[in-house]
Design a protein around this motif. Structure first.
Motif, short mmCIF file in Angstrom:
data_model
loop_
_atom_site.label_atom_id
_atom_site.label_comp_id
_atom_site.label_asym_id
_atom_site.label_seq_id
_atom_site.Cartn_x
_atom_site.Cartn_y
_atom_site.Cartn_z
N ILE A 155 0.83 -1.19 -0.06
CA ILE A 155 0.06 0.02 0.05
C ILE A 155 0.95 1.23 0.12
CG2 ILE A 155 -1.86 1.29 1.28
CD1 ILE A 155 -2.57 -1.41 2.48
N THR A 156 0.95 1.96 -1.23
CA THR A 156 1.72 2.99 -1.33
C THR A 156 0.74 4.45 -1.58
OG1 THR A 156 1.77 2.76 -3.88
CG2 THR A 156 3.45 1.60 -2.27
N PRO A 157 1.35 5.49 -1.68
CA PRO A 157 0.44 6.87 -2.11
C PRO A 157 0.03 6.52 -3.37
CG PRO A 157 2.50 7.52 -1.26
CD PRO A 157 2.78 6.06 -1.25
N ALA A 158 0.32 5.47 -4.18
CA ALA A 158 -0.34 5.05 -5.53
C ALA A 158 -1.51 4.24 -5.65
CB ALA A 158 0.82 4.63 -6.50
N ILE A 183 -3.55 -0.92 9.89
CA ILE A 183 -3.95 -0.78 8.50
C ILE A 183 -4.48 0.71 8.33
CG2 ILE A 183 -5.37 -1.62 6.70
CD1 ILE A 183 -5.12 -4.28 7.96
N LEU A 184 -5.42 1.05 9.11
CA LEU A 184 -5.86 2.38 8.99
C LEU A 184 -5.07 3.53 9.30
CD1 LEU A 184 -8.49 3.94 8.63
CD2 LEU A 184 -8.73 4.06 11.00
N THR A 185 -4.23 3.35 9.94
CA THR A 185 -3.18 4.47 10.21
C THR A 185 -2.13 4.43 9.02
OG1 THR A 185 -3.06 4.06 12.63
CG2 THR A 185 -1.11 5.38 11.72
N HIS A 186 -1.77 3.42 8.57
CA HIS A 186 -0.99 3.40 7.25
C HIS A 186 -1.65 3.94 6.10
CE1 HIS A 186 2.31 1.92 4.59
NE2 HIS A 186 1.28 1.49 3.61
N CYS A 187 -3.22 3.75 5.95
CA CYS A 187 -3.99 4.02 4.84
C CYS A 187 -4.24 5.70 4.96
CB CYS A 187 -5.02 3.28 4.60
SG CYS A 187 -4.98 1.72 4.16
N ARG A 188 -4.32 6.11 6.14
CA ARG A 188 -4.55 7.44 6.24
C ARG A 188 -3.14 8.38 5.75
NH1 ARG A 188 -6.45 7.30 12.51
NH2 ARG A 188 -8.76 7.36 12.18
N ALA A 189 -1.85 7.81 5.97
CA ALA A 189 -0.53 8.45 5.46
C ALA A 189 -0.40 8.29 4.33
CB ALA A 189 0.40 7.73 6.19
N THR A 190 -0.99 7.20 3.25
CA THR A 190 -0.99 7.22 2.01
C THR A 190 -2.35 7.79 1.22
OG1 THR A 190 -1.96 4.92 1.97
CG2 THR A 190 0.56 4.89 2.15
N GLY A 191 -3.11 8.01 1.96
CA GLY A 191 -4.25 8.51 1.16
C GLY A 191 -5.11 7.57 0.68
N ARG A 225 -11.33 7.85 5.24
CA ARG A 225 -11.73 7.26 4.00
C ARG A 225 -11.98 5.69 3.92
NH1 ARG A 225 -7.52 9.99 -0.56
NH2 ARG A 225 -8.19 12.12 -0.11
N LEU A 226 -13.01 5.50 4.75
CA LEU A 226 -13.44 4.03 4.61
C LEU A 226 -15.11 3.81 4.39
CD1 LEU A 226 -13.22 1.47 6.31
CD2 LEU A 226 -13.98 2.55 8.35
N VAL A 227 -15.22 2.96 3.65
CA VAL A 227 -16.54 2.52 3.34
C VAL A 227 -16.65 0.90 3.82
CG1 VAL A 227 -18.18 1.90 1.50
CG2 VAL A 227 -16.61 3.81 1.19
#
Length: 385
Positions: A155-158, A183-191, A225-227
């Protein structure tokens, strides 16, 4: 026709089922549904709705009464969730497809944790996404586990979207709350958006005190950013009704209503009335369903574990025993042989991803657990042990 659609694989579960459809001698455990009918109180609500003549369109986002009931039900499990974050859909499948349509553009990168129900990998492909699969890894004894470092590296910014199904179909793997936070913390950082398929959250057999599996809703903020996708199918015995729902940021809800308009317009009113009744009686229906499914799991798994060459672990959640047969490679071929030669209908592991080749999925949601005993007897005879 688009080449993407032409290149989509047909369901291998259906391929096996088609080999046994119409045969009364086949014990079918291939589909993910119970053979128990929907409770009377739910069916009666639908009948009363039809008798009142409620055969017209509803609001795109669902009946206000149902949205409020879903919000109250969700809040009871996971903390305050307002009805302004809820959209009613025509089944969980529709909810998942709507979420992918809302979030993914052609060329976007989507990461999916596999093995998984094949719709979750097909839907991003339909939207023209670039798919990257992060496989769970089988452990000794038949359980599956996530390599968190491998997932976070993927999971990257891309990465536009991460798709997570937990409790997982087919493996029964679940996430802990600590893993969800990571996982949520990481996804917040990558958008990165998270699409959480939590349809099996109530079918959870570990002691939590909440009556459900850990949810991303437990750790997320309302505008993350969660559904999250849910369905009435599994824990309310309503597979054929086709009613589900989405929980999303409130800022997204009105836009989702537009998307629903261009897909199905709305869920039918009488099915929504049935869903309201299901939620009103959730404390009666769902605990009974879960207790029965646990009994089914605890009937089936020890019998499978007793067979030579079978590797299986009790699922923490869901309604499936996912097992491996020693010396059997092509799971699709094995599943077809079991239908023809043993009268036993199972789903091939390869339907859920290449990492599940050699595995088979057995849906243990049987009204009569003796069907499971009989099925194991047929497998034992076929194996010649």
């Amino acid at each position: 026709m688009r080449s993407t659609l032409l290149n989509l694989e047909e369901s291998r579960i259906r391929e096996v089922a088609n080999a046994g459809m119409g045969r009364s001698d086949v014990l079918a455990f291939w589909f993910g549904e119970s053979d128990e009918v929907t409770p009377d109180v739910v069916r009666e609500a639908a009948i009363e709705s039809l008798q009142r003549g409620e055969t017209f369109y509803a609001h795109n986002l669902g009946l206000p009464a149902l949205r409020e009931a879903i919000a109250a039900y969700t809040s009871q499990l996971h903390g305050a969730v307002g009805a302004d974050r809820i959209a009613v859909t025509s089944g969980g499948v529709n909810a998942l497809m709507l979420a992918v349509q809302a979030l993914v553009d052609p060329g976007d990168e989507v990461v999916v944790i596999t093995p998984v129900w094949p719709n979750l990998t097909a839907q991003p492909l339909i939207m023209g996404a670039r798919l990257q699969c992060v496989p769970l890894k089988p452990q000794a004894g038949g359980a599956w586990a996530l390599d968190m470092a491998q997932l976070l590296a993927a999971i990257t910014p891309a990465t536009r979207l991460l798709v997570v199904n937990a409790p997982n179909n087919p493996t029964g793997w679940t996430l802990t709350e600590a893993e969800q936070r990571e996982i949520l913390t990481h996804c917040r950082a990558t958008g990165t958006w998270i699409l959480a398929d939590e349809v099996y959250e109530r079918l959870y057999y570990e002691p939590t005190g909440k009556g459900c599996a850990p949810s991303f809703l437990d750790v997320a903020e309302p505008e993350d950013r969660l559904v999250v996708v849910h369905s009435f199918s599994k824990s309310f015995l309503m597979t054929g009704w086709r009613v589900g729902w989405l929980v999303m940021p409130a800022s997204m809800t009105l836009e989702m209503g537009k998307l629903i308009e261009f897909n199905t317009s709305c869920a039918s009113v009488f099915t929504q009335r049935a869903a309201v009744a299901a939620l009103a009686h959730a404390d009666e229906i769902t605990p009974r369903v879960v207790a029965h499914l646990k009994r089914c799991r605890d009937t089936l798994v020890p019998l499978l574990q007793a067979l030579p060459g079978v590797e299986v672990a009790p699922a923490k959640g869901g309604m499936y025993a996912f097992f491996r047969l020693a010396g059997q490679g092509d799971s699709l071929a094995v599943a077809k042989r079991l239908v023809i030669e043993a009268g036993l209908g199972l789903a091939p592991g390869s339907a859920f991803g290449p990492e599940a080749q050699g595995w088979l999925r057995w849906c243990f949601a049987s009204k009569d657990p003796q069907r499971l005993v009989l099925g194991v007897g047929r497998l034992k005879t076929w194996l010649g042990v």
